[in-house]
Design a protein around this motif. Structure first.
Motif, PDB file in Angstrom:
ATOM      1  N   LYS A 164       0.826  -1.202   0.000  1.00  0.00           N
ATOM      2  CA  LYS A 164       0.000   0.000   0.000  1.00  0.00           C
ATOM      3  C   LYS A 164       0.862   1.255   0.000  1.00  0.00           C
ATOM      4  N   ILE A 165       1.923   1.213   0.815  1.00  0.00           N
ATOM      5  CA  ILE A 165       2.799   2.382   0.893  1.00  0.00           C
ATOM      6  C   ILE A 165       3.489   2.613  -0.446  1.00  0.00           C
ATOM      7  N   ALA A 166       3.957   1.527  -1.064  1.00  0.00           N
ATOM      8  CA  ALA A 166       4.632   1.672  -2.359  1.00  0.00           C
ATOM      9  C   ALA A 166       3.674   2.207  -3.421  1.00  0.00           C
ATOM     10  N   ALA A 167       2.386   1.847  -3.297  1.00  0.00           N
ATOM     11  CA  ALA A 167       1.410   2.293  -4.300  1.00  0.00           C
ATOM     12  C   ALA A 167       0.885   3.690  -4.007  1.00  0.00           C
ATOM     13  N   GLY A 168       0.576   3.983  -2.761  1.00  0.00           N
ATOM     14  CA  GLY A 168      -0.052   5.259  -2.448  1.00  0.00           C
ATOM     15  C   GLY A 168       0.763   6.170  -1.571  1.00  0.00           C
ATOM     16  N   GLY A 169       1.789   5.627  -0.960  1.00  0.00           N
ATOM     17  CA  GLY A 169       2.658   6.456  -0.137  1.00  0.00           C
ATOM     18  C   GLY A 169       2.056   6.873   1.175  1.00  0.00           C
ATOM     19  N   TYR A 170       1.201   6.043   1.773  1.00  0.00           N
ATOM     20  CA  TYR A 170       0.625   6.412   3.066  1.00  0.00           C
ATOM     21  C   TYR A 170       0.597   5.187   3.971  1.00  0.00           C
ATOM     22  N   VAL A 171       0.413   5.443   5.250  1.00  0.00           N
ATOM     23  CA  VAL A 171       0.276   4.372   6.244  1.00  0.00           C
ATOM     24  C   VAL A 171      -1.186   4.288   6.632  1.00  0.00           C
ATOM     25  N   ALA A 172      -1.752   3.077   6.575  1.00  0.00           N
ATOM     26  CA  ALA A 172      -3.189   2.925   6.783  1.00  0.00           C
ATOM     27  C   ALA A 172      -3.612   3.324   8.194  1.00  0.00           C
ATOM     28  N   ASN A 173      -2.827   3.034   9.198  1.00  0.00           N
ATOM     29  CA  ASN A 173      -3.240   3.290  10.582  1.00  0.00           C
ATOM     30  C   ASN A 173      -1.992   3.522  11.417  1.00  0.00           C
ATOM     31  N   ASN A 174      -1.957   4.626  12.105  1.00  0.00           N
ATOM     32  CA  ASN A 174      -0.806   4.892  12.964  1.00  0.00           C
ATOM     33  C   ASN A 174      -1.223   5.199  14.396  1.00  0.00           C
ATOM     34  N   SER A 175      -2.361   4.667  14.808  1.00  0.00           N
ATOM     35  CA  SER A 175      -2.834   4.886  16.176  1.00  0.00           C
ATOM     36  C   SER A 175      -2.196   3.858  17.104  1.00  0.00           C
ATOM     37  N   ALA A 176      -1.567   4.329  18.169  1.00  0.00           N
ATOM     38  CA  ALA A 176      -0.883   3.437  19.110  1.00  0.00           C
ATOM     39  C   ALA A 176      -1.830   2.785  20.094  1.00  0.00           C
ATOM     40  N   THR A 177      -3.108   3.109  20.032  1.00  0.00           N
ATOM     41  CA  THR A 177      -4.063   2.517  20.976  1.00  0.00           C
ATOM     42  C   THR A 177      -4.787   1.330  20.383  1.00  0.00           C
ATOM     43  N   ASP A 178      -4.739   1.139  19.059  1.00  0.00           N
ATOM     44  CA  ASP A 178      -5.395   0.004  18.433  1.00  0.00           C
ATOM     45  C   ASP A 178      -4.554  -1.260  18.607  1.00  0.00           C
ATOM     46  N   PHE A 179      -5.187  -2.398  18.310  1.00  0.00           N
ATOM     47  CA  PHE A 179      -4.464  -3.663  18.414  1.00  0.00           C
ATOM     48  C   PHE A 179      -3.275  -3.691  17.457  1.00  0.00           C
ATOM     49  N   SER A 180      -3.467  -3.239  16.222  1.00  0.00           N
ATOM     50  CA  SER A 180      -2.391  -3.177  15.233  1.00  0.00           C
ATOM     51  C   SER A 180      -2.166  -1.727  14.831  1.00  0.00           C
ATOM     52  N   ALA A 181      -0.911  -1.350  14.765  1.00  0.00           N
ATOM     53  CA  ALA A 181      -0.556   0.010  14.342  1.00  0.00           C
ATOM     54  C   ALA A 181       0.699  -0.062  13.495  1.00  0.00           C
ATOM     55  N   TYR A 182       0.833   0.926  12.548  1.00  0.00           N
ATOM     56  CA  TYR A 182       1.947   0.910  11.605  1.00  0.00           C
ATOM     57  C   TYR A 182       2.580   2.292  11.595  1.00  0.00           C
ATOM     58  N   TYR A 183       3.909   2.311  11.594  1.00  0.00           N
ATOM     59  CA  TYR A 183       4.636   3.576  11.652  1.00  0.00           C
ATOM     60  C   TYR A 183       5.795   3.512  10.673  1.00  0.00           C
ATOM     61  N   LEU A 184       5.948   4.624   9.894  1.00  0.00           N
ATOM     62  CA  LEU A 184       7.080   4.737   8.980  1.00  0.00           C
ATOM     63  C   LEU A 184       8.208   5.478   9.680  1.00  0.00           C
ATOM     64  N   GLY A 185       9.311   4.815   9.846  1.00  0.00           N
ATOM     65  CA  GLY A 185      10.461   5.428  10.496  1.00  0.00           C
ATOM     66  C   GLY A 185      10.391   5.319  12.007  1.00  0.00           C
ATOM     67  N   TYR A 186      11.556   5.214  12.591  1.00  0.00           N
ATOM     68  CA  TYR A 186      11.633   5.039  14.047  1.00  0.00           C
ATOM     69  C   TYR A 186      11.143   6.275  14.777  1.00  0.00           C
ATOM     70  N   SER A 187      11.373   7.449  14.180  1.00  0.00           N
ATOM     71  CA  SER A 187      10.994   8.696  14.852  1.00  0.00           C
ATOM     72  C   SER A 187       9.488   8.862  14.962  1.00  0.00           C
ATOM     73  N   SER A 188       8.733   8.139  14.124  1.00  0.00           N
ATOM     74  CA  SER A 188       7.274   8.258  14.184  1.00  0.00           C
ATOM     75  C   SER A 188       6.658   7.398  15.280  1.00  0.00           C
ATOM     76  N   LEU A 189       7.461   6.521  15.885  1.00  0.00           N
ATOM     77  CA  LEU A 189       6.938   5.685  16.971  1.00  0.00           C
ATOM     78  C   LEU A 189       6.601   6.536  18.181  1.00  0.00           C
ATOM     79  N   PRO A 190       5.555   6.178  18.929  1.00  0.00           N
ATOM     80  CA  PRO A 190       5.245   6.908  20.167  1.00  0.00           C
ATOM     81  C   PRO A 190       6.433   6.851  21.131  1.00  0.00           C
ATOM     82  N   SER A 191       6.533   7.883  21.939  1.00  0.00           N
ATOM     83  CA  SER A 191       7.675   7.976  22.857  1.00  0.00           C
ATOM     84  C   SER A 191       7.711   6.810  23.844  1.00  0.00           C
ATOM     85  N   ILE A 192       6.536   6.339  24.251  1.00  0.00           N
ATOM     86  CA  ILE A 192       6.514   5.230  25.211  1.00  0.00           C
ATOM     87  C   ILE A 192       7.111   3.964  24.606  1.00  0.00           C
ATOM     88  N   ILE A 193       6.892   3.792  23.283  1.00  0.00           N
ATOM     89  CA  ILE A 193       7.467   2.621  22.613  1.00  0.00           C
ATOM     90  C   ILE A 193       8.958   2.825  22.395  1.00  0.00           C
TER      91      ILE A 193
END
Length: 421
Positions: A54-83
């Motif tokens: 999906k990222i290669a096709a559209g260049g976006y991340v489908a879900n980056n919420s850290a409260t959901d069961f599954s979450a996706y983040y591009l780059g280490y800096s985008s990870l929540p501070s707690i992680i």
């Protein structure tokens, strides 16, 4: 205190069942956790591949919420501070999940490298957040409770199995025990072989058969000994009767005084043989026949035995101290008394050729003490003491021996039937 067989079997089965249940529970729990980790990593890789397309096709991340069961983040800096605090970038390995647990929350992080072009790439971080509280709300039994139920079920099965096993083993064993107790019957003719049907196991039948054969052999040996003693007694009494008859005839003759001591020695030796024969026959009889009791002067009996023993051991330099009241009398059977005391005195003289013997006694007991050398100790105090002990047991006397500092002490305690007069 010895443990009963049924308790031992039950305890062993329950103990080993607990060990097996605990080991099985530990293995099951470990495999379960391994399965969770492997399956989580498998699905995280699938999600990473899907999101990378999906990222290669559209260049976006489908879900980056850290409260959901599954979450996706591009780059280490985008990870929540707690992680980022719990997962430093250096410990994260591409395409491998890393696990962290805090209280009731478990977090999995999997880095996945994505090639955006031939010259650039980035890392997609797949994060799974798992709350154990949510699992408690799900239907079904949690793993800890399942393991507890497994252990309890194993113990219940072990107890039932042990009870059945104990019953199947102890029932024929008790039958064997009852049969063994029946062997104490006073009438040897009533002894019968155990019923093999009640013993159930071939091993128990073999034991009962071996016991029965052993008892038969013992009974046959005892019967042969009894017949031998009866025959020996008859053969000994015949010449003794001739000797006593000859002595009685000589007593009516005018015998020189110089010969009288020798005749007295012959009579006393013959009497000693007669007493020993009667005592041995009495010892080996099955029935406990009443004995003729009479008043015996203990001092006189001891002095006569000492005089006879001096003749048997003429080279002995043993010093004998006899501390007995000359008027002391006890009521006992003369042959048994002379055999018992005679064996003790002769043993003391034989094993203390140059020592000192102390003899004491009263209406309650008789005691003899002598010193001995190591060489004489090696010879033992064998048959004589065995006869004394046998007489004491059958007469219900108290008899004890003690060896201390090269000093041997033998003690006879008379029963109420041997009262002083």
């Amino acid at each position: 205190m010895k443990t009963a067989l049924r308790f031992h079997i039950r305890k062993q089965i329950i103990l080993w069942s607990c060990i097996v249940a605990l080991v099985y529970s530990a293995i099951a729990s470990t495999i379960y956790l391994w399965g969770i980790d492997d399956s989580t990593e498998y699905y995280m890789l699938k999600e990473a591949k899907r999101e990378s397309l999906k990222i290669a096709a559209g260049g976006y991340v489908a879900n980056n919420s850290a409260t959901d069961f599954s979450a996706y983040y591009l780059g280490y800096s985008s990870l929540p501070s707690i992680i980022q605090d719990e997962f430093p970038e250096a410990i994260l390995v591409p395409n491998q999940s890393t696990f962290y647990e805090n209280n009731q929350v478990s977090i999995y992080v999997l880095p996945y490298r994505i090639n955006l072009s031939t010259t650039s790439s980035t890392v997609l971080y797949v994060v799974h957040r798992y709350d154990k509280y949510d699992d408690d709300l799900q239907p079904g039994m949690p793993l800890p409770e399942l393991l507890i139920m497994l252990i309890m079920g194993t113990l219940l099965v072990a107890y039932i199995a042990s009870s059945l096993l104990v019953s199947s083993i102890t029932k024929p064993l008790f039958s064997l025990l009852d049969w063994a107790r029946s062997l104490e019957s006073e009438d040897p003719t009533k002894i019968q072989q155990a019923d093999a049907n009640t013993l159930r196991f071939s091993e128990f039948s073999d034991i009962s058969e071996q016991l029965y054969l052993s008892i038969q052999q013992v009974m046959e040996t005892a019967e042969r000994e009894k017949q031998f003693l009866n025959a020996t007694s008859h053969e000994i009494r015949t010449p003794l009767s001739v000797i006593f008859a000859a002595l009685d005839i000589l007593d009516r003759k005018d015998i020189p005084d110089a010969i009288q001591p020798k005749l007295m020695k012959i009579r006393r030796s013959s009497t000693k043989i007669q007493n020993l024969t009667e005592s041995l026959l009495w010892l080996w009889r099955d029935e406990n026949l009443p004995l003729d009791l009479s008043s015996q002067r203990l001092h006189t009996t001891v002095q006569d035995i000492i005089s006879d023993s001096r003749l048997i051991y003429p080279n002995s330099n043993t010093e004998i101290h006899c501390d007995l009241d000359a008027s002391l009398q006890i009521i006992e059977n003369q042959p048994l008394l002379e055999v018992a005391i005679g064996n003790l005195i002769r043993n003391a003289i034989a094993y203390s050729p140059n020592g000192i013997i102390h003899i004491t006694g009263n209406t309650q007991n008789f005691s003899i003490k002598n010193n001995y050398t190591d060489a004489s100790r090696d010879s033992g105090f064998n048959i004589g003491l065995y006869i004394v002990k046998s007489i004491a047991n059958k007469q219900q006397w108290g008899f004890s021996t003690c060896c201390d500092n090269n000093t041997f002490t033998a003690r006879i305690s008379w029963t109420n039937d041997a009262q002083g007069v």
